[in-house]
Design an enzyme around this catalytic site. Structure first.
Site, PDB file in Angstrom:
ATOM      1  N   ASP A   1     -37.219 -17.515 -89.218  1.00  0.00           N
ATOM      2  CA  ASP A   1     -38.320 -17.825 -88.306  1.00  0.00           C
ATOM      3  C   ASP A   1     -39.102 -16.565 -87.914  1.00  0.00           C
ATOM      4  O   ASP A   1     -38.787 -15.441 -88.324  1.00  0.00           O
ATOM      5  CB  ASP A   1     -37.720 -18.540 -87.079  1.00  0.00           C
ATOM      6  CG  ASP A   1     -38.687 -19.493 -86.414  1.00  0.00           C
ATOM      7  OD1 ASP A   1     -39.877 -19.465 -86.726  1.00  0.00           O
ATOM      8  OD2 ASP A   1     -38.225 -20.270 -85.553  1.00  0.00           O
TER       9      ASP A   1
ATOM     10  N   TRP B   1     -45.082 -20.081 -89.842  1.00  0.00           N
ATOM     11  CA  TRP B   1     -46.047 -20.940 -89.145  1.00  0.00           C
ATOM     12  C   TRP B   1     -47.470 -20.893 -89.717  1.00  0.00           C
ATOM     13  O   TRP B   1     -48.442 -21.164 -89.019  1.00  0.00           O
ATOM     14  CB  TRP B   1     -46.095 -20.600 -87.649  1.00  0.00           C
ATOM     15  CG  TRP B   1     -44.759 -20.486 -86.985  1.00  0.00           C
ATOM     16  CD1 TRP B   1     -43.626 -21.143 -87.317  1.00  0.00           C
ATOM     17  CD2 TRP B   1     -44.424 -19.659 -85.855  1.00  0.00           C
ATOM     18  NE1 TRP B   1     -42.595 -20.792 -86.476  1.00  0.00           N
ATOM     19  CE2 TRP B   1     -43.062 -19.877 -85.565  1.00  0.00           C
ATOM     20  CE3 TRP B   1     -45.140 -18.770 -85.051  1.00  0.00           C
ATOM     21  CZ2 TRP B   1     -42.397 -19.229 -84.522  1.00  0.00           C
ATOM     22  CZ3 TRP B   1     -44.490 -18.122 -84.009  1.00  0.00           C
ATOM     23  CH2 TRP B   1     -43.136 -18.352 -83.754  1.00  0.00           C
ATOM     24  N   GLY B   2     -47.577 -20.473 -90.965  1.00  0.00           N
ATOM     25  CA  GLY B   2     -48.905 -20.444 -91.585  1.00  0.00           C
ATOM     26  C   GLY B   2     -49.802 -19.323 -91.084  1.00  0.00           C
ATOM     27  O   GLY B   2     -51.004 -19.310 -91.362  1.00  0.00           O
TER      28      GLY B   2
ATOM     29  N   ASP C   1     -45.465 -26.205 -85.907  1.00  0.00           N
ATOM     30  CA  ASP C   1     -44.364 -27.176 -85.866  1.00  0.00           C
ATOM     31  C   ASP C   1     -44.882 -28.618 -85.863  1.00  0.00           C
ATOM     32  O   ASP C   1     -45.810 -28.946 -85.129  1.00  0.00           O
ATOM     33  CB  ASP C   1     -43.527 -26.985 -84.591  1.00  0.00           C
ATOM     34  CG  ASP C   1     -42.656 -25.748 -84.655  1.00  0.00           C
ATOM     35  OD1 ASP C   1     -42.844 -24.923 -85.567  1.00  0.00           O
ATOM     36  OD2 ASP C   1     -41.785 -25.611 -83.780  1.00  0.00           O
TER      37      ASP C   1
HETATM   38  C1  GLA Z   1     -39.707 -22.523 -84.376  1.00  0.00           C
HETATM   39  C2  GLA Z   1     -39.699 -23.218 -85.750  1.00  0.00           C
HETATM   40  C3  GLA Z   1     -39.035 -24.580 -85.616  1.00  0.00           C
HETATM   41  C4  GLA Z   1     -37.623 -24.425 -85.093  1.00  0.00           C
HETATM   42  C5  GLA Z   1     -37.628 -23.652 -83.768  1.00  0.00           C
HETATM   43  C6  GLA Z   1     -36.230 -23.275 -83.328  1.00  0.00           C
HETATM   44  O1  GLA Z   1     -40.507 -23.206 -83.478  1.00  0.00           O
HETATM   45  O2  GLA Z   1     -41.008 -23.336 -86.243  1.00  0.00           O
HETATM   46  O3  GLA Z   1     -39.042 -25.255 -86.867  1.00  0.00           O
HETATM   47  O4  GLA Z   1     -36.845 -23.752 -86.046  1.00  0.00           O
HETATM   48  O5  GLA Z   1     -38.378 -22.439 -83.876  1.00  0.00           O
HETATM   49  O6  GLA Z   1     -36.225 -22.554 -82.125  1.00  0.00           O
END
Ligand code: GLA
Length: 382
Positions: free
Chosen positions: A130, A165-166, A187
């Protein structure tokens, strides 16, 4: 499915985040392992069981290693990995390139090589990596390249699922950082608006998507239907028509298929969507070509996606994002078949399993509001 290389086709599996958020433990994960086998999902290619955030202890252990929360995972991660492997499945885990994960657990910044080795020792096959709490002094490509390198040095073949996240034009540099998938959007939530927003953003990105590094449109919300303890993802749910459209889009756009619902309790309709072999075959096509978009004549909220398949067929999807049922017409001219081509198409409906044969020049289908029709089309000499 045994692949000669990691992520030759989009990875498929299940992830804990959408439905279970921080409420995860060993028993839950083991019951998902059983369910993925018992529900017939494993046989269709769903093979990664992925534990998302909140599995960790709040501090590293005395050796500076990440450690599993002993209350949630009393036997540790190796035990779970062994259980997953015995069932012929693969084990996924989560960390972040920052100092902490999004849920404030310790993450891998400045521990990349150590953590990759820990994951390898536990038998991890997939790392979701992440973007939270990252140090602003370093550029994201550097941070992701580090973990790409660390995984290569870990001694184990671990799929590197980047979750950036792009942002920062990730599609331009992530393949060379060694990632096998990259989150190309924010998300997802269990709502129609979220599905539409993500899908529309991906339509122009297909050129960056392909074997060994797939654009990840985030986990599937099919079948969640508002049943989730995740306050961010739980946005009321969708209709089954919308869930089918969601799944069909992820298949056409070659996204990883990572289920997010409680697979122990799927509705009949959700199961039918997630186990649709024709749609899965489009997603898992060995050539993994991107699709292109054809505008629907005089209908700005409808469009057609066309994806060439490795056996010479074409997957053609008709999508209606409007609030009303609509007729959508494909002019064969737009996909390269001129009037003089002498070629017709057979349209096999991927959901109804019916065939309309020998179609020339145009094809029109009626598509429900928020719905879709996806066909596997065979070219034949008219
Ligand atoms: C981010 C990611 C999610 C998830 C959360 C976990 O928001 O984009 O997919 O993994 O963290 O905290």
């Amino acid at each position: 499915m045994n692949q000669p290389f990691t992520a030759a086709t989009p990875p498929m599996g299940w992830n804990s985040w959408n439905t279970f958020y921080d409420q995860i433990d060993e028993k839950l994960v083991m019951s998902m392992v059983d369910a993925i086998c018992d529900q017939g999902l494993k046989d269709l290619g769903y093979e990664y069981i992925i534990i998302d955030d909140c599995w960790q202890q709040k501090t590293r252990n005395e050796k500076g290693e990440l450690a599993a929360d002993p209350v949630k995972f009393p036997h540790g991660m190796k035990y779970l990995a062994d259980y997953i492997h015995e069932k012929g499945l693969k084990f996924g885990i989560y960390s972040s390139c920052g100092t902490k994960t999004c849920a404030n657990y310790p993450a891998s910044f400045e521990h990349e090589f150590q953590d990759a080795k820990t994951f390898a020792r536990w038998g991890v096959d997939y790392l979701k990596y992440d973007n939270g709490h990252r140090p602003l002094s370093l550029r994201t490509p550097e941070l992701f390249r580090r973990m790409g390198m660390a995984l290569k040095c870990s001694g184990r073949n671990i799929l590197f699922a980047a979750c950036q996240w792009g942002q920062d034009d990730v599609h331009r540099w992530i393949r060379s950082a060694g990632a096998h998938t990259f989150r190309s959007t924010v998300d997802i939530t269990d709502s129609w608006d979220s599905i539409v927003g993500i899908a529309l953003k991906q339509l122009d990105m297909q050129g960056f998507n392909g074997p060994y590094c797939f654009g990840d449109m985030d986990m599937l919300v099919v079948g969640m239907s508002g049943n989730s303890v995740n306050p961010e993802a739980n946005q009321g749910g969708c209709t089954n028509t919308e869930y089918l459209t969601h799944f069909a889009l992820w298949c056409m756009l070659s996204s990883p298929l990572i289920i997010g619902c409680d697979i122990r309790k799927m509705s009949k309709e959700a199961k039918a969507i997630l186990t649709n072999q024709h749609l899965i075959a489009i997603n898992q096509d060995p050539e993994a070509r991107g699709c292109y978009k054809v505008e629907a004549f005089q209908n700005p909220e409808a469009f057609i996606l066309v994806k060439p398949l490795s056996d010479g067929d074409y997957a053609i999807g008709f999508f209606n994002f409007s609030e009303k049922k609509a007729d959508i017409t494909l002019e064969f001219w737009d996909i390269g078949l001129s009037v003089h081509s002498g070629v017709a198409l057979d349209f096999c409906d991927c959901v109804e399993e019916t065939t309309i044969s020998n179609v020339t020049e145009t094809f029109t289908c009626s598509v429900d509001a928020h719905g879709c029709k996806v066909y596997r089309c065979r070219l034949i000499n008219a």
